[in-house]
Scaffold this motif. Structure first.
Motif, PDB file in Angstrom:
ATOM      1  N   ALA A  62      28.982  22.350  63.664  1.00  0.00           N
ATOM      2  CA  ALA A  62      27.742  21.608  63.450  1.00  0.00           C
ATOM      3  C   ALA A  62      27.957  20.248  62.804  1.00  0.00           C
ATOM      4  O   ALA A  62      27.059  19.413  62.833  1.00  0.00           O
ATOM      5  CB  ALA A  62      26.786  22.440  62.591  1.00  0.00           C
ATOM      6  N   ARG A  63      29.133  19.990  62.236  1.00  0.00           N
ATOM      7  CA  ARG A  63      29.335  18.716  61.557  1.00  0.00           C
ATOM      8  C   ARG A  63      29.998  17.672  62.452  1.00  0.00           C
ATOM      9  O   ARG A  63      30.098  16.511  62.079  1.00  0.00           O
ATOM     10  CB  ARG A  63      30.182  18.920  60.297  1.00  0.00           C
ATOM     11  N   GLN A  64      30.471  18.068  63.636  1.00  0.00           N
ATOM     12  CA  GLN A  64      31.245  17.141  64.457  1.00  0.00           C
ATOM     13  C   GLN A  64      30.354  16.131  65.184  1.00  0.00           C
ATOM     14  O   GLN A  64      29.339  16.494  65.761  1.00  0.00           O
ATOM     15  CB  GLN A  64      32.092  17.900  65.486  1.00  0.00           C
ATOM     16  N   ARG A  65      30.753  14.882  65.160  1.00  0.00           N
ATOM     17  CA  ARG A  65      30.076  13.835  65.930  1.00  0.00           C
ATOM     18  C   ARG A  65      31.064  12.907  66.630  1.00  0.00           C
ATOM     19  O   ARG A  65      30.773  12.355  67.680  1.00  0.00           O
ATOM     20  CB  ARG A  65      29.153  13.021  65.030  1.00  0.00           C
ATOM     21  N   TYR A  66      32.234  12.720  66.043  1.00  0.00           N
ATOM     22  CA  TYR A  66      33.209  11.832  66.658  1.00  0.00           C
ATOM     23  C   TYR A  66      33.781  12.465  67.926  1.00  0.00           C
ATOM     24  O   TYR A  66      34.070  13.650  67.975  1.00  0.00           O
ATOM     25  CB  TYR A  66      34.341  11.516  65.679  1.00  0.00           C
ATOM     26  N   GLY A  67      33.908  11.655  68.966  1.00  0.00           N
ATOM     27  CA  GLY A  67      34.421  12.142  70.233  1.00  0.00           C
ATOM     28  C   GLY A  67      33.351  12.685  71.155  1.00  0.00           C
ATOM     29  O   GLY A  67      33.638  13.035  72.302  1.00  0.00           O
ATOM     30  N   PRO A 110      29.851  12.212  73.430  1.00  0.00           N
ATOM     31  CA  PRO A 110      29.262  11.081  74.165  1.00  0.00           C
ATOM     32  C   PRO A 110      28.154  10.369  73.410  1.00  0.00           C
ATOM     33  O   PRO A 110      28.085   9.136  73.414  1.00  0.00           O
ATOM     34  CB  PRO A 110      28.728  11.740  75.449  1.00  0.00           C
ATOM     35  N   ASP A 111      27.282  11.125  72.747  1.00  0.00           N
ATOM     36  CA  ASP A 111      26.161  10.522  72.029  1.00  0.00           C
ATOM     37  C   ASP A 111      26.299  10.664  70.521  1.00  0.00           C
ATOM     38  O   ASP A 111      25.306  10.553  69.784  1.00  0.00           O
ATOM     39  CB  ASP A 111      24.837  11.137  72.501  1.00  0.00           C
ATOM     40  N   GLY A 112      27.515  10.876  70.058  1.00  0.00           N
ATOM     41  CA  GLY A 112      27.790  10.854  68.637  1.00  0.00           C
ATOM     42  C   GLY A 112      26.856  11.708  67.799  1.00  0.00           C
ATOM     43  O   GLY A 112      26.723  12.913  68.006  1.00  0.00           O
ATOM     44  N   TYR A 131      23.701  11.943  67.701  1.00  0.00           N
ATOM     45  CA  TYR A 131      22.568  12.559  68.394  1.00  0.00           C
ATOM     46  C   TYR A 131      22.969  13.889  69.022  1.00  0.00           C
ATOM     47  O   TYR A 131      22.177  14.833  69.058  1.00  0.00           O
ATOM     48  CB  TYR A 131      21.992  11.592  69.432  1.00  0.00           C
ATOM     49  N   ASP A 132      24.222  13.973  69.510  1.00  0.00           N
ATOM     50  CA  ASP A 132      24.736  15.268  69.966  1.00  0.00           C
ATOM     51  C   ASP A 132      24.844  16.231  68.793  1.00  0.00           C
ATOM     52  O   ASP A 132      24.511  17.416  68.899  1.00  0.00           O
ATOM     53  CB  ASP A 132      26.116  15.099  70.613  1.00  0.00           C
ATOM     54  N   ARG A 133      25.326  15.728  67.666  1.00  0.00           N
ATOM     55  CA  ARG A 133      25.467  16.577  66.484  1.00  0.00           C
ATOM     56  C   ARG A 133      24.107  17.110  66.032  1.00  0.00           C
ATOM     57  O   ARG A 133      23.981  18.290  65.690  1.00  0.00           O
ATOM     58  CB  ARG A 133      26.125  15.797  65.341  1.00  0.00           C
ATOM     59  N   GLN A 134      23.092  16.268  66.035  1.00  0.00           N
ATOM     60  CA  GLN A 134      21.759  16.716  65.640  1.00  0.00           C
ATOM     61  C   GLN A 134      21.273  17.849  66.549  1.00  0.00           C
ATOM     62  O   GLN A 134      20.679  18.826  66.072  1.00  0.00           O
ATOM     63  CB  GLN A 134      20.774  15.549  65.720  1.00  0.00           C
ATOM     64  N   ARG A 135      21.537  17.724  67.857  1.00  0.00           N
ATOM     65  CA  ARG A 135      21.123  18.777  68.791  1.00  0.00           C
ATOM     66  C   ARG A 135      21.842  20.077  68.475  1.00  0.00           C
ATOM     67  O   ARG A 135      21.233  21.154  68.465  1.00  0.00           O
ATOM     68  CB  ARG A 135      21.412  18.344  70.227  1.00  0.00           C
ATOM     69  N   HIS A 136      23.124  20.007  68.205  1.00  0.00           N
ATOM     70  CA  HIS A 136      23.891  21.207  67.875  1.00  0.00           C
ATOM     71  C   HIS A 136      23.386  21.841  66.577  1.00  0.00           C
ATOM     72  O   HIS A 136      23.354  23.074  66.442  1.00  0.00           O
ATOM     73  CB  HIS A 136      25.377  20.859  67.750  1.00  0.00           C
ATOM     74  N   GLN A 137      22.975  21.017  65.630  1.00  0.00           N
ATOM     75  CA  GLN A 137      22.422  21.542  64.388  1.00  0.00           C
ATOM     76  C   GLN A 137      21.140  22.340  64.655  1.00  0.00           C
ATOM     77  O   GLN A 137      20.952  23.433  64.127  1.00  0.00           O
ATOM     78  CB  GLN A 137      22.131  20.391  63.425  1.00  0.00           C
ATOM     79  N   ARG A 138      20.274  21.791  65.472  1.00  0.00           N
ATOM     80  CA  ARG A 138      19.019  22.492  65.778  1.00  0.00           C
ATOM     81  C   ARG A 138      19.287  23.791  66.519  1.00  0.00           C
ATOM     82  O   ARG A 138      18.640  24.819  66.265  1.00  0.00           O
ATOM     83  CB  ARG A 138      18.098  21.574  66.599  1.00  0.00           C
ATOM     84  N   GLN A 139      20.236  23.774  67.445  1.00  0.00           N
ATOM     85  CA  GLN A 139      20.585  24.992  68.170  1.00  0.00           C
ATOM     86  C   GLN A 139      21.113  26.055  67.214  1.00  0.00           C
ATOM     87  O   GLN A 139      20.774  27.242  67.331  1.00  0.00           O
ATOM     88  CB  GLN A 139      21.644  24.672  69.236  1.00  0.00           C
ATOM     89  N   LEU A 140      21.918  25.625  66.252  1.00  0.00           N
ATOM     90  CA  LEU A 140      22.485  26.568  65.301  1.00  0.00           C
ATOM     91  C   LEU A 140      21.411  27.148  64.394  1.00  0.00           C
ATOM     92  O   LEU A 140      21.429  28.340  64.072  1.00  0.00           O
ATOM     93  CB  LEU A 140      23.578  25.883  64.478  1.00  0.00           C
ATOM     94  N   VAL A 141      20.457  26.324  63.980  1.00  0.00           N
ATOM     95  CA  VAL A 141      19.361  26.814  63.154  1.00  0.00           C
ATOM     96  C   VAL A 141      18.623  27.941  63.869  1.00  0.00           C
ATOM     97  O   VAL A 141      18.360  29.002  63.293  1.00  0.00           O
ATOM     98  CB  VAL A 141      18.383  25.678  62.806  1.00  0.00           C
ATOM     99  N   ARG A 142      18.305  27.733  65.146  1.00  0.00           N
ATOM    100  CA  ARG A 142      17.577  28.763  65.876  1.00  0.00           C
ATOM    101  C   ARG A 142      18.432  30.016  66.055  1.00  0.00           C
ATOM    102  O   ARG A 142      17.922  31.138  66.008  1.00  0.00           O
ATOM    103  CB  ARG A 142      17.103  28.231  67.233  1.00  0.00           C
ATOM    104  N   SER A 143      19.734  29.846  66.239  1.00  0.00           N
ATOM    105  CA  SER A 143      20.616  31.008  66.363  1.00  0.00           C
ATOM    106  C   SER A 143      20.658  31.815  65.078  1.00  0.00           C
ATOM    107  O   SER A 143      20.675  33.053  65.107  1.00  0.00           O
ATOM    108  CB  SER A 143      22.034  30.545  66.736  1.00  0.00           C
ATOM    109  N   ILE A 144      20.677  31.127  63.942  1.00  0.00           N
ATOM    110  CA  ILE A 144      20.680  31.826  62.660  1.00  0.00           C
ATOM    111  C   ILE A 144      19.364  32.579  62.469  1.00  0.00           C
ATOM    112  O   ILE A 144      19.349  33.730  62.018  1.00  0.00           O
ATOM    113  CB  ILE A 144      20.926  30.835  61.504  1.00  0.00           C
ATOM    114  N   LEU A 145      18.265  31.945  62.807  1.00  0.00           N
ATOM    115  CA  LEU A 145      16.970  32.606  62.697  1.00  0.00           C
ATOM    116  C   LEU A 145      16.904  33.841  63.579  1.00  0.00           C
ATOM    117  O   LEU A 145      16.405  34.891  63.174  1.00  0.00           O
ATOM    118  CB  LEU A 145      15.851  31.634  63.087  1.00  0.00           C
ATOM    119  N   THR A 146      17.412  33.717  64.794  1.00  0.00           N
ATOM    120  CA  THR A 146      17.407  34.850  65.722  1.00  0.00           C
ATOM    121  C   THR A 146      18.202  36.020  65.153  1.00  0.00           C
ATOM    122  O   THR A 146      17.757  37.173  65.200  1.00  0.00           O
ATOM    123  CB  THR A 146      17.996  34.422  67.080  1.00  0.00           C
TER     124      THR A 146
END
Length: 358
Positions: A234-239, A241-243, A245-260
């Motif tokens: 969830a902390r990775q952004r370097y490398g 494509p969208d730096g 913004y990709d990381r933010q999306r992964h964070q949101r996905q992880l939040v929902r996975s934890i809730l589930t």
């Protein structure tokens, strides 16, 4: 860098209140009731209506703030930075919501804040926490004070007048949370190569400003992540494509996975499990709110993870004479914030469907 908070708001934020209430109020033994003198007639007590559960009067809509704060506890006098800024809007009725992020480097105007001796100005959003947390005349910092400046800044930027509650999880909280849940399952949507961890989870050495040695890699597909992997992914952004913004999306996905995962384990109704989670988190969690966590736990009992829409707000880098200054949301992204403030989210997303993370 991001340390997940969002998972606590719907289940564990409220659940923490339940666990603490149980552990603090149920431990004393009940006092025996003296036997009454025998009587020849038995009277029936008049039926009574039980009082409403705490939080039953919370009907929404709600705007909750979810912060991941890097406190760098190993560095003396390090000021806390809000490296993840997520907002959860819960619709009236409290059965559906929208989770979205703001870039940590978003350029915003910050109001003057006398408590910290701050005169205001335009800075990166991540700095609101650090500038607001300063205690004049002391090297100590106050995270809740930083939260106050951050919310004032967000209100001015978004138009959202009130944030009813917030959860702040610091440097070491996510790995403890995920491990308490037995890991999480999520869909990795793109190849992510770690800058910070080796495949075995140990830290990669930093030599001359560059990380060295083999790196952990997260390949697309259904993956099971343990605590350190969840942090690292969830902390990775370097490398990417969208730096960020990709990381933010992964964070949101992880939040929902934890809730589930938390809901699947029945944490809302199992005080023993909840107490284990809260004990593991310890002082890595700070809750701020006008109502108690117990009240929000009850109010949000019907908000399932599948009813939380993940929204990505596009933006671009901005610069000046000194180079990169930060990020700015596009008109489409800023328009979503206006829709939140005006209660017009469904209509706005119907016109801008690409904002929804599939």
């Amino acid at each position: 860098m991001w340390w997940v908070v969002g998972a606590l708001v719907v289940v564990l934020l409220g659940g923490g209140g339940i666990a603490l209430a149980v552990s603090r109020k149920s431990s004393p033994a009940a006092k025996p009731v003296a036997s009454a003198a025998p009587t020849t007639a038995v009277t029936s007590a008049a039926p009574t209506t039980p009082p409403p559960s705490p939080g039953a009067d919370i009907t929404g809509p709600l705007d909750l703030l979810l912060l991941g704060v890097d406190t760098r506890v190993t560095i003396p006098d390090w000021e806390p930075h809000s490296d993840a800024i997520m907002l959860l809007h819960v619709d009236a009725g409290l059965k559906s919501g929208y989770l979205y992020s703001l870039p940590r480097d978003l350029r915003v105007k910050m109001p003057a804040f006398a408590k910290a001796g701050f005169g205001g100005g335009t800075y990166k959003l991540t700095e609101a926490m650090s500038r607001g947390s300063r205690v004049p005349g002391s090297k100590k910092t106050n995270v809740q004070q930083g939260y106050e400046l951050l919310t004032k800044t967000l209100t001015a930027y978004t138009g959202i007048k009130t944030f009813q509650a917030g959860a702040i999880l610091n440097f070491g909280g996510l790995d403890k949370l995920v491990d308490q849940l037995g890991g999480v399952d999520l869909t990795v949507d793109q190849k992510v190569t770690s800058h910070h961890r080796k495949p075995d989870g140990s830290l990669r050495p930093l030599v001359g400003g560059e990380y060295q040695g083999p790196a952990a890699v997260y390949l697309p597909g259904q993956r099971h992540l343990v605590g350190w992997q969840a942090i690292d992914y969830a902390r990775q952004r370097y490398g990417l494509p969208d730096g960020d913004y990709d990381r933010q999306r992964h964070q949101r996905q992880l939040v929902r996975s934890i809730l589930t995962k938390a809901l699947a384990q029945g944490l809302v109704s199992d005080s023993a499990k909840l107490e284990g989670v809260i004990t593991a988190l310890g002082n890595t969690l700070v809750y701020v709110g006008g109502r108690t966590p117990l009240e929000y736990a009850y109010a949000l009992r019907d908000l399932a993870p599948s009813k939380i829409t993940l929204v990505g707000l596009p933006g671009n880098g901005v610069g000046g004479g000194s180079g990169y200054l930060g990020e700015a949301l596009t008109a489409e992204g800023k328009g979503f914030l206006t829709a939140v403030a005006k209660g017009q989210i469904p209509a706005y997303l119907a016109k801008h469907p690409k904002l929804v993370n599939k």
